[in-house]
Design a protein around this motif. Structure first.
Motif, PDB file in Angstrom:
ATOM      1  N   CYS A   1      15.478  -2.726  44.032  1.00  0.00           N
ATOM      2  CA  CYS A   1      16.447  -2.008  44.898  1.00  0.00           C
ATOM      3  C   CYS A   1      16.413  -2.823  46.234  1.00  0.00           C
TER       4      CYS A   1
ATOM      5  N   CYS B   1      20.584   3.123  43.614  1.00  0.00           N
ATOM      6  CA  CYS B   1      19.254   3.116  43.369  1.00  0.00           C
ATOM      7  C   CYS B   1      18.811   4.183  42.522  1.00  0.00           C
TER       8      CYS B   1
ATOM      9  N   CYS C   1      11.529   0.043  49.060  1.00  0.00           N
ATOM     10  CA  CYS C   1      11.492   0.854  47.745  1.00  0.00           C
ATOM     11  C   CYS C   1      11.157   0.018  46.766  1.00  0.00           C
TER      12      CYS C   1
HETATM   13 ZN   LIG Z   1      15.437   2.453  45.884  1.00  0.00          ZN
END
Ligand SMILES: [Zn+2]
Length: 613
Positions: A223, A279, A229
């Motif tokens: 991501c 994502c 993340c």
């Molecule tokens: Zn993400």
């Protein structure tokens, strides 16, 4: 040929004294391989297609027997095979065979791509024999090995001598028998290697099965959320969406304001700035920018989705989102155009998109059908000339919430062109009879479903009177699981049967038997869908029809799936995606009635269809 021999042996001997290059083929290629025709000309650099490094390393590994690549078109597939062909000649000479789909394609490939590549790669170039008999376009007798190019349609050549290396190109276009036959050629080599490179064909075809047997590696990407993340997952088309410019929410492409006009025309320039890769974990929406596409490509890693596969069988898949030079907007445009065609009944562009852009085999043709837009094209103002010869009242019987009926009136012209005149719900048989009078449908053209409340329906049929031919006027009808019924050489979608309405009671054998039309439900679903998609006899629905939307929803309540089983048999399966199909049922009965009274051509039903519904 003998005149060339001493020369060959001398050159082979000199080459044999060279120390082996132990670098993986992709590193070797960065020094020696020039890209003859490409969007990135010059020396080949693996950073422009980092996803091929791993399979190139495996290609040089004697514990690997087969590498199957099933991927999108124009994404370094054939280039990878050509690099490895050069590497074989330069670094690990052994008999090798490049198999193209046909001899013609093989010749074209040899002349336009492989020979120029051989000539541009110095370690290979110095081994190309000077003699024209030794260096023909389809077979090159290098001093240390034979490299030949054959077509998969050439049985004799596939059955020839043994080969250590097989490079198989576009296997989806090969005859079914060719790959198993070619694979026999490598059996005598302990260190043989088969490389299969192809865009996908159909689900469970030869190529897909080879791919399934391997490690099934997918490119997993991080991501790109700058806030952090740790998600990493397969690079998938389903994550390509749009961001709504006002709400900042993730939406469908068509929900971006100003992208689709009233006539359904798309403005892709307006859509482009809003395309995102989303994502699945944090919802971060990445813009379609070269730097982002570069990171997705260069920071990805291969992850096996079949870790229990035998170590010697590797398989890879990738899609057109992976090469950084492909803009997402170009893929979105192809997808949307294919979707528009699909909604009008043309599956080919979507099949091309799925196989050539997504690198996925084609499975069920309606998986991407999100709307029933195609049926809107059947809505009409009934102003065109129409030569009506017969009309039917078709009745579906329901029990839930008290006895009631769904009905529709269908007018037919010769050849099966049809207008649906009206539809509705009725609560009694009297109401049905008065509808027949209103729409001027004679009693012998009334068809009623006897699938559920048979004895009650047989009662209505007996009450409908007897025709001069000795049969009751109303016709009982019943859908059935059979794919077709035999009548001599013909395979028909319907058949006449006789039923005794009092069978099993003391009244049995006392009354005139009821003639009942038994029909193949799946065949009629096929035909009904063809009519609705504008294939075959024309169909018109009234633009002022009562509950037109609901009527269309019921007509399209079933979805057709096609699968190719391992034995090559096409399996067709109809699944009901919406609970109410009553007017769909009336529609199919009307088609059977038109067919059974000679208004429509009855063509043979397909023999092979194994059908479930
Ligand atoms: Zn993400």
């Amino acid at each position: 040929m003998s005149a060339d021999r001493p020369n060959i042996i001398a050159r082979a001997a000199s080459l044999a004294w060279r120390p082996p290059d132990t670098r993986p083929p992709w590193k070797w290629a960065e020094e020696h391989y020039e890209v003859p025709v490409s969007n990135i000309p010059g020396k080949w650099r693996s950073e422009n297609s980092p996803w091929v490094r791993k399979l190139m390393e495996e290609f040089a590994d004697n514990s690997v027997r087969q590498i199957t690549v099933m991927c999108s078109a124009q994404s370094s597939k054939t280039e990878t095979g050509m690099i490895l062909a050069n590497w074989i000649v330069a670094e690990d000479p052994s008999p090798a065979m490049w198999i193209a789909a046909s001899d013609e394609e093989g010749l074209k490939f040899a002349n336009e791509r492989l020979m120029p590549a051989f000539h541009m790669c110095q370690p290979v170039k110095r081994q190309i024999p000077d003699s024209r008999t030794l260096a023909k376009s389809m077979e090159i007798y290098f001093p240390t090995m034979l490299f030949e190019i054959v077509g998969s349609n050439s049985k004799a050549k596939l059955q020839s001598r043994s080969r250590r290396y097989l490079l198989c190109d576009e296997v989806r276009n090969w005859p079914k028998w060719a790959l198993p036959m070619a694979k026999m050629r490598v059996r005598t080599w302990w260190n043989s290697r088969i490389l299969i490179l192809s865009t996908p064909g159909d689900e469970k075809d030869v190529l897909h099965n080879e791919w399934l047997a391997g490690s099934q590696e997918h490119w997993h990407v991080p991501c790109l959320n700058p806030a952090g993340c740790d998600y990493r997952g397969p690079l998938e088309w389903e994550n390509v969406r749009a961001e709504h410019p006002q709400t900042r929410k993730c939406v469908k492409f068509r929900d971006v304001p100003g992208v689709v006009d009233e006539d359904g025309r798309w403005d892709f320039d307006a859509l482009a700035p809003h395309i995102r890769y989303v994502c699945p974990r944090c919802g971060y929406m990445q813009r379609d920018e070269p730097q982002a596409r570069w990171r997705i490509m260069s920071e990805g890693v291969w992850v096996s989705h079949n870790p229990k596969a035998p170590k010697e069988l590797k398989s890879y898949t990738w899609n057109a989102l992976l090469p950084f030079w492909v803009k997402w907007r170009d893929l979105v445009q192809k997808y949307v155009m294919a979707q528009v065609d699909l909604d009008h009944g043309n599956h080919d562009p979507m099949k091309t998109f799925v196989t050539e852009s997504l690198g996925r085999p084609w499975e069920d043709r309606l998986r991407f059908a999100v709307s029933e837009g195609y049926i809107d094209d059947r809505v009409s103002d009934f102003t065109a000339p129409f030569n009506e010869v017969r009309r039917f009242l078709s009745i579906d019987v329901q029990g839930k919430g008290g006895r009631h009926f769904y009905w529709s009136v269908h007018a037919f012209a010769p050849g099966g062109a049809q207008r649906v005149l009206a539809w509705g719900k009725a609560w009694s048989v009297e109401e049905l009879r008065s509808l027949a009078a209103t729409y001027a449908v004679p009693a012998q053209n009334i068809v009623i479903d006897s699938g559920h409340w048979a004895s009650e329906v047989y009662g209505y049929v007996m009450e409908s009177g007897v025709l001069p031919d000795g049969n009751y006027a109303w016709k009982a009808m019943k859908g059935d699981k059979a794919p077709f019924y035999r009548l001599g050489e013909l395979r028909l979608p319907y058949t006449w049967t006789f039923v005794d309405p009092f069978l099993g009671t003391n009244q049995a054998n006392r009354v005139r038997p009821i003639r009942q039309l038994l029909f193949s439900k799946s065949s009629m679903l096929d035909r009904a869908e063809a009519c609705m998609r504008g294939i075959g006899p024309s169909l018109e629905l009234p633009n002022d029809g009562d509950m037109l939307h609901e009527y269309k929803m019921q007509l399209t309540a079933y979805e057709r799936m096609e699968r190719i089983k391992a034995n090559g048999v096409v399996e067709v399966e109809w699944t009901q995606k919406r609970p109410d199909d009553h007017w769909g049922s009336c529609f199919r009965q009307a088609l059977v009635a038109a067919m059974a009274t000679g208004l429509m051509d009855v063509v043979n039903e397909p023999q092979q269809n194994a059908i479930k519904s």
